[in-house]
Design a protein around this motif. Structure first.
Motif, PDB file in Angstrom:
ATOM      1  N   ARG A 179       0.849  -1.194   0.000  1.00 56.42           N
ATOM      2  CA  ARG A 179       0.000   0.000   0.000  1.00 56.42           C
ATOM      3  C   ARG A 179       0.884   1.244   0.000  1.00 56.42           C
ATOM      4  O   ARG A 179       1.751   1.403   0.844  1.00 56.42           O
ATOM      5  CB  ARG A 179      -0.922   0.008   1.216  1.00 56.42           C
ATOM      6  N   ARG A 180       0.647   2.094  -0.965  1.00 56.83           N
ATOM      7  CA  ARG A 180       1.413   3.336  -1.080  1.00 56.83           C
ATOM      8  C   ARG A 180       0.440   4.468  -1.379  1.00 56.83           C
ATOM      9  O   ARG A 180      -0.261   4.439  -2.393  1.00 56.83           O
ATOM     10  CB  ARG A 180       2.480   3.213  -2.168  1.00 56.83           C
ATOM     11  N   ASP A 181       0.393   5.447  -0.504  1.00 57.16           N
ATOM     12  CA  ASP A 181      -0.575   6.545  -0.609  1.00 57.16           C
ATOM     13  C   ASP A 181      -1.984   5.952  -0.637  1.00 57.16           C
ATOM     14  O   ASP A 181      -2.378   5.254   0.269  1.00 57.16           O
ATOM     15  CB  ASP A 181      -0.281   7.402  -1.841  1.00 57.16           C
ATOM     16  N   ASP A 182      -2.732   6.220  -1.696  1.00 58.58           N
ATOM     17  CA  ASP A 182      -4.114   5.752  -1.776  1.00 58.58           C
ATOM     18  C   ASP A 182      -4.279   4.607  -2.762  1.00 58.58           C
ATOM     19  O   ASP A 182      -5.401   4.316  -3.194  1.00 58.58           O
ATOM     20  CB  ASP A 182      -5.042   6.903  -2.194  1.00 58.58           C
ATOM     21  N   GLU A 183      -3.202   3.934  -3.125  1.00 57.90           N
ATOM     22  CA  GLU A 183      -3.314   2.845  -4.090  1.00 57.90           C
ATOM     23  C   GLU A 183      -2.598   1.607  -3.581  1.00 57.90           C
ATOM     24  O   GLU A 183      -1.761   1.668  -2.680  1.00 57.90           O
ATOM     25  CB  GLU A 183      -2.741   3.261  -5.447  1.00 57.90           C
ATOM     26  N   ARG A 221       2.021  -1.668 -10.932  1.00 56.30           N
ATOM     27  CA  ARG A 221       0.740  -1.054 -10.564  1.00 56.30           C
ATOM     28  C   ARG A 221      -0.394  -1.859 -11.188  1.00 56.30           C
ATOM     29  O   ARG A 221      -0.634  -1.788 -12.387  1.00 56.30           O
ATOM     30  CB  ARG A 221       0.686   0.395 -11.024  1.00 56.30           C
TER      31      ARG A 221
END
Length: 280
Positions: A179-183, A221
């Motif tokens: 999980r990185r930031d909102d993604e 991603r």
């Protein structure tokens, strides 16, 4: 004349030594606990000597086995073992760490690809080759240095070259969501996953963006509808596959794809029975 032979199976030498080492470690742990209670230590083990009466065997895989001599058995060999204390610098200088290996995959896994016989794999193992990283370090010049190795262990150079090529192909060994930031991103673990540039990566058959690439891992991603499916990595034309699953995601339809469903039931006019009970 030899006495009755015992049916007890032999024990690999490394298992025997590891068992003794484990019990000595437990004794040391007990002494450490005793010291924390405030009681003084009354003894310490500096050296331990063992004289074993054993029969020595070698199995089909080239492992040396010890079998303890039973009552009235003659012809056993006497093995003298001495255990002594060592210092931390001695451990660090002489201990090989699998964690420091550039490629810790078992070399035997490539035996089939190189058509190596059991005897040839045993010869390489005795030379110290147990992992792919050790095999590559054995010949830092690549294929140019394999002839010397082949002559030393009696293995055809063509087989060593095949093993070198097989070990250089990409492989996928695992994955983990990140999980990185909102993604949510996907980290793919393996070997030979990059040759210095970003490889081609597909999730569930669709190309995805590669954010970071290293020989042992990739960061990609996933698309919004990716929940589970196949991982496919292509490096220099060589393909490696695996399986991925992102917890909490339910695989959805591919955007733009058409479904095979008919019109909703509400839009379908009800059928009327044919007059006079005839066939429709």
């Amino acid at each position: 004349m030899n006495g009755t032979r015992s049916s007890t199976r032999g024990v690999p030498v490394e298992d025997f030594l590891s068992a003794i080492g484990e019990q000595l470690d437990r004794a040391q742990d007990s002494l450490a606990i005793k010291a924390r209670t405030g009681r003084p230590l009354t003894w310490a083990l500096r050296e331990m000597k063992l004289a074993l009466q054993v029969f020595i065997e070698v199995d089909a895989q080239g492992h040396v086995l010890w079998r303890t001599a039973g009552p009235n058995e003659t012809g056993a060999s006497t093995v003298n073992l001495e255990f002594t204390t060592i210092t931390r610098p001695m451990i660090e200088e002489n201990t090989y760490s699998m964690l420091d290996d550039s490629d810790a995959r078992p070399f035997d896994a490539f035996g089939a690809a190189a058509d190596l016989s059991d005897e040839e794999r045993i010869r390489l193992r005795r030379l110290g080759v147990r992992t792919v990283g050790q095999f590559r370090r054995l010949s830092p010049q690549g294929q140019a240095g394999l002839a010397t190795i082949g002559d030393m262990v009696g293995v055809p150079v063509s087989k060593l070259e095949a093993a070198l090529r097989a070990s250089a192909r990409p492989s996928v060994t695992g994955h983990e969501p990140v999980r990185r930031d909102d993604e949510v991103l996907l980290r793919v673990h393996g070997q030979n996953l990059s040759d210095g540039s970003h490889p081609e990566v597909r999730l569930a058959g669709e190309p995805v963006e590669v954010l970071e690439s290293r020989p042992t891992q990739l960061l990609v991603r996933p698309l919004e509808h990716h929940g589970t499916g196949q991982i496919e990595v292509v490096v220099n034309g060589d393909r490696a596959t695996g399986f991925f699953r992102i917890p909490g995601r339910i695989p959805g339809p591919i955007p733009g794809a058409t479904s095979g469903a008919t019109k909703p039931a509400d839009d379908v006019a009800p059928r009327r029975a044919p007059p006079n009970g005839g066939a429709p």
